[in-house]
Scaffold this active site. Sequence first.
Site, PDB file in Angstrom:
ATOM      1  N   GLY A  53       0.829  -1.208   0.000  1.00 55.42           N
ATOM      2  CA  GLY A  53       0.000   0.000   0.000  1.00 55.42           C
ATOM      3  C   GLY A  53       0.855   1.245   0.000  1.00 55.42           C
ATOM      4  O   GLY A  53       1.800   1.395  -0.779  1.00 55.42           O
ATOM      5  N   GLY A  54       0.533   2.153   0.923  1.00 51.89           N
ATOM      6  CA  GLY A  54       1.228   3.438   0.991  1.00 51.89           C
ATOM      7  C   GLY A  54       2.722   3.315   1.208  1.00 51.89           C
ATOM      8  O   GLY A  54       3.477   4.230   0.868  1.00 51.89           O
ATOM      9  N   GLY A  84      23.362   4.339 -33.243  1.00 50.02           N
ATOM     10  CA  GLY A  84      22.963   5.327 -32.242  1.00 50.02           C
ATOM     11  C   GLY A  84      23.539   5.006 -30.875  1.00 50.02           C
ATOM     12  O   GLY A  84      23.801   5.904 -30.067  1.00 50.02           O
ATOM     13  N   ALA A  85      23.751   3.715 -30.630  1.00 48.65           N
ATOM     14  CA  ALA A  85      24.281   3.313 -29.326  1.00 48.65           C
ATOM     15  C   ALA A  85      25.698   3.856 -29.123  1.00 48.65           C
ATOM     16  O   ALA A  85      26.113   4.121 -27.996  1.00 48.65           O
ATOM     17  CB  ALA A  85      24.252   1.797 -29.196  1.00 48.65           C
TER      18      ALA A  85
END
Length: 510
Positions: free
Chosen positions: A169-170, A404-405
């Site tokens: 949860g929180g 691109g790498a």
Amino acid sequence: MKDIIAALEAKRAAARAGGGEKRLQAQHAKGKLTARERIELLMDEGSFEEFDMFVEHRTREFGMEGQKIPGDGVVTGWGTVNGRLCYVFSKDFTVFGGSLSRAHAEKIVKVQDMAVRNGAPIVGIFDAGGARIQEGVESLAGYADIFMKNILASGVVPQISVIMGPCAGGDVYSPAMTDFIFMVKDTSYMYVTGPDVVRTVTNETVTHEELGGWKVHAGKSGVADGAFENDFETLGQMRRLIDFLPLSNREKPPHRPNFDDPLREEASLDRLIPDNPNKPYDMKELIEKVADEGDFFEVGPDFGKNIITGFGRMDGSTVGFVANQPMTLAGVLDIDASRKGARFVRFCDAFNIPIITFVDVPGFLPGTRQEQGGLIKHGAKLLFAYGEATVPKVTIVTRKAYGGAYDVMSSKHLRGDCNYAWPSAEIAVMGAKGAVEIIFRADIGDPEKIAQRTKEYQDRFANPFVAASLGYLDDVIMPRETRRRICRALKALANKKVENPWKKHDNIPL
Ligand code: HXC
């Protein structure tokens, strides 16, 4: 006076007793230590000073008025780790399941504030069942206060979360906003909603482990940065991690004198790269042979294994290592590797830690899964992180740097300070075979011609000299001298000053 001292002792004893002997024994029976035992292992012996031991919740609902335990389910304070200041909060599962009341939250916020004000890391130890169900919105407000402090502390002091039991949860969102999350194997799990809610909402039947155990988060989701065997090992490793980190963004990384000569040569590295360019080798060997005394703290070893990230030291000072790993998917950049690398690079940059990058990357991973998963945006994270980083950046291309790498992996074009390559480096738009099949498509039916063209392409580009002739590499170095060249480069970069244009903040592709 005697009575007051006795009352004080009684209060302290009540706080130390937590949820009582039965619950403490149940904690041990599950293989878990208690909140205080954990702090003792994390901190230097006798250095821990506790705050707010007498704080109690203020809830009156559901008979809670008569159920108060001093400390209210979390132990907070400060101490030292190898002599350096460190703040801590440790949830006590034996007290209302470690659940968070308003008072419990105020205790955590107090140490968060002190960590930022005094410039020291903060470690949160989680073993808790979420919001104190008897409290309602007060508890939610408490969580939000903690989240807000996590956000403000981000990039100011290192924040480390250690999950040592349930974290539900929180409780999950505070760790999620810290720099590192580590888990304990088999006794910890993290999820937003537990198996019962999952069954109700989606009809799925899952166990705690399947939903949020260490294999899920350290291996698949990447939420956690690693997992260790038990509480003892985990806390020992947290001490080791803290040793690598500066206390705050106002400091340089710590320096630890050692006996490893910064000029040490490592002849075996000359034989690390196999003759066959498609054969893998273990990039970790390079990191361990280059780093001071082979000491390397790996971050995220089980997630996005095609990129390695972690801390080491060069000539005594902390550095961050980022390296493609040819042993997994040939070291390709995919969504997971890009996310993992980007986050690590940003941590290093936020905390003045120089980045050493070892490059052997065949490109970005092709495929529908990657494209549909948003490889463009995720890949851009790593590109952005390297480009914006102003810390010293030393890059060594060991073998492939394709497409691109090549740009992404701390290239000269992204303000790499010292860019070196080994003689085995191949820097090109793509591998020779793929390139020839595109530019000589007409010859595809003729294997002899294709072989000849491939050889031509390889001879032309499968080397570091084209990039070196353009100044994109500063030098071609022998593998054996890698440690010496990095140590010298870092010395020369010690007073580096680069500033990015003024902005409120950037807009990294999240
Ligand atoms: C009050 C709690 C509690 C809680 C556990 N306890 N969770 N008390 N509030 N949230 C108490 C139990 O009543 C029990 O008390 C003791 O802690 C130990 O719990 P057990 O259930 O016996 O332990 P275990 O079987 O190990 O199960 C652990 C657990 C389970 C899986 C965490 O306790 C559980 O599901 N708890 C509730 C989780 C939850 O739904 N939390 C609220 C989430 S909503 P006794 O007296 O018997 O020892 C939320 C919203 C916040 O957090 C959002 C903010 C953004």
